[in-house]
Design a protein around this motif. Structure first.
Motif, PDB file in Angstrom:
ATOM      1  N   ARG A  68       5.246  -3.896   8.587  1.00 30.64           N
ATOM      2  CA  ARG A  68       3.954  -3.319   8.202  1.00 30.64           C
ATOM      3  C   ARG A  68       4.115  -1.901   7.655  1.00 30.64           C
ATOM      4  NH1 ARG A  68      -0.487  -0.827  11.542  1.00 30.64           N
ATOM      5  NH2 ARG A  68      -2.238  -0.776  10.125  1.00 30.64           N
ATOM      6  N   SER A  69       4.762  -1.041   8.417  1.00 34.67           N
ATOM      7  CA  SER A  69       4.915   0.344   7.962  1.00 34.67           C
ATOM      8  C   SER A  69       5.795   0.416   6.723  1.00 34.67           C
ATOM      9  CB  SER A  69       5.471   1.226   9.081  1.00 34.67           C
ATOM     10  OG  SER A  69       6.741   0.794   9.492  1.00 34.67           O
ATOM     11  N   SER A  71       6.113  -1.936   4.377  1.00 35.04           N
ATOM     12  CA  SER A  71       5.393  -2.439   3.201  1.00 35.04           C
ATOM     13  C   SER A  71       4.354  -1.432   2.709  1.00 35.04           C
ATOM     14  CB  SER A  71       4.746  -3.792   3.498  1.00 35.04           C
ATOM     15  OG  SER A  71       3.772  -3.671   4.514  1.00 35.04           O
ATOM     16  N   GLU A  72       3.734  -0.696   3.627  1.00 41.54           N
ATOM     17  CA  GLU A  72       2.776   0.321   3.202  1.00 41.54           C
ATOM     18  C   GLU A  72       3.472   1.423   2.399  1.00 41.54           C
ATOM     19  OE1 GLU A  72       0.076   1.737   6.217  1.00 41.54           O
ATOM     20  OE2 GLU A  72      -0.005  -0.260   7.125  1.00 41.54           O
ATOM     21  N   THR A  73       4.692   1.725   2.780  1.00 45.97           N
ATOM     22  CA  THR A  73       5.451   2.730   2.046  1.00 45.97           C
ATOM     23  C   THR A  73       5.822   2.220   0.662  1.00 45.97           C
ATOM     24  OG1 THR A  73       6.321   3.639   4.093  1.00 45.97           O
ATOM     25  CG2 THR A  73       7.528   4.170   2.083  1.00 45.97           C
ATOM     26  N   VAL A  75       4.366  -0.277  -1.100  1.00 49.98           N
ATOM     27  CA  VAL A  75       3.198  -0.556  -1.933  1.00 49.98           C
ATOM     28  C   VAL A  75       2.433   0.705  -2.312  1.00 49.98           C
ATOM     29  CG1 VAL A  75       0.960  -1.739  -1.995  1.00 49.98           C
ATOM     30  CG2 VAL A  75       2.952  -2.901  -1.034  1.00 49.98           C
ATOM     31  N   PHE A  76       2.219   1.597  -1.349  1.00 50.17           N
ATOM     32  CA  PHE A  76       1.361   2.765  -1.583  1.00 50.17           C
ATOM     33  C   PHE A  76       2.120   4.090  -1.705  1.00 50.17           C
ATOM     34  CE2 PHE A  76      -1.242  -0.275   0.912  1.00 50.17           C
ATOM     35  CZ  PHE A  76      -2.153  -0.603  -0.084  1.00 50.17           C
ATOM     36  N   ASP A  78       3.321   5.748   0.691  1.00 52.84           N
ATOM     37  CA  ASP A  78       2.879   6.577   1.813  1.00 52.84           C
ATOM     38  C   ASP A  78       3.903   6.497   2.945  1.00 52.84           C
ATOM     39  OD1 ASP A  78       1.522   7.954   3.767  1.00 52.84           O
ATOM     40  OD2 ASP A  78      -0.095   6.483   3.980  1.00 52.84           O
ATOM     41  N   PRO A  81       3.014   5.917   7.601  1.00 52.49           N
ATOM     42  CA  PRO A  81       3.212   4.798   8.537  1.00 52.49           C
ATOM     43  C   PRO A  81       4.635   4.724   9.096  1.00 52.49           C
ATOM     44  CG  PRO A  81       1.982   4.067   6.626  1.00 52.49           C
ATOM     45  CD  PRO A  81       2.461   5.453   6.316  1.00 52.49           C
ATOM     46  N   LYS A  85       5.525   5.073  13.095  1.00 52.28           N
ATOM     47  CA  LYS A  85       6.328   4.055  13.785  1.00 52.28           C
ATOM     48  C   LYS A  85       7.548   4.693  14.449  1.00 52.28           C
ATOM     49  CE  LYS A  85       7.865   0.011  15.032  1.00 52.28           C
ATOM     50  NZ  LYS A  85       7.376  -0.519  16.291  1.00 52.28           N
TER      51      LYS A  85
END
Length: 115
Positions: A68-69, A71-73, A75-76, A78, A81, A85
């Motif tokens: 999750r963390s 993929s957020e990095t 994709v976005f 960022d 996350p 974590k």
């Protein structure tokens, strides 16, 4: 934490942690745990080789990220996350060893400074 002057030139020859022996090693990784420990296995093979050749004084522990963390990095863009974590992993790990002190080294490549 011993001062730099109390750490011996050869940490493999000391046995007393109160008299200059470096402590344990733990890595906070952004890499996620996936099917059958694929990413961890690669890291531990490198750790084992370094330990066997006396480039590490101990076999490290690896605290991994999650999908999750990560993929957020990706994709976005960022890193927050990942930092969150890593921080959560550290707090949980540190709670197991309340008598220990910790020193952090990082390069902020994956949220290190924020963690």
């Amino acid at each position: 934490i011993p001062s730099i002057n109390t750490i011996t030139d050869d940490p493999f020859e000391t046995t007393d942690s109160k008299h200059g022996r470096p402590g344990n090693l733990t890595f906070l990784s952004a890499r996620p745990h996936v099917l059958g420990d694929i990413s961890e296995r690669t890291s531990y093979l490198k750790f084992q080789d370094m330990y066997d050749h006396r480039r590490l004084h101990a076999m490290p522990t690896l605290l991994v990220g999650d999908l999750r963390s990560g993929s957020e990095t990706v994709v976005f863009g960022d890193f927050e996350p990942l930092a969150v974590k890593k921080a959560k992993n550290f707090v949980q790990y540190a709670s197991l060893y309340p008598e220990f002190r910790f020193v952090f080294l990082g390069d902020n490549g994956q949220g290190d400074v924020r963690a």
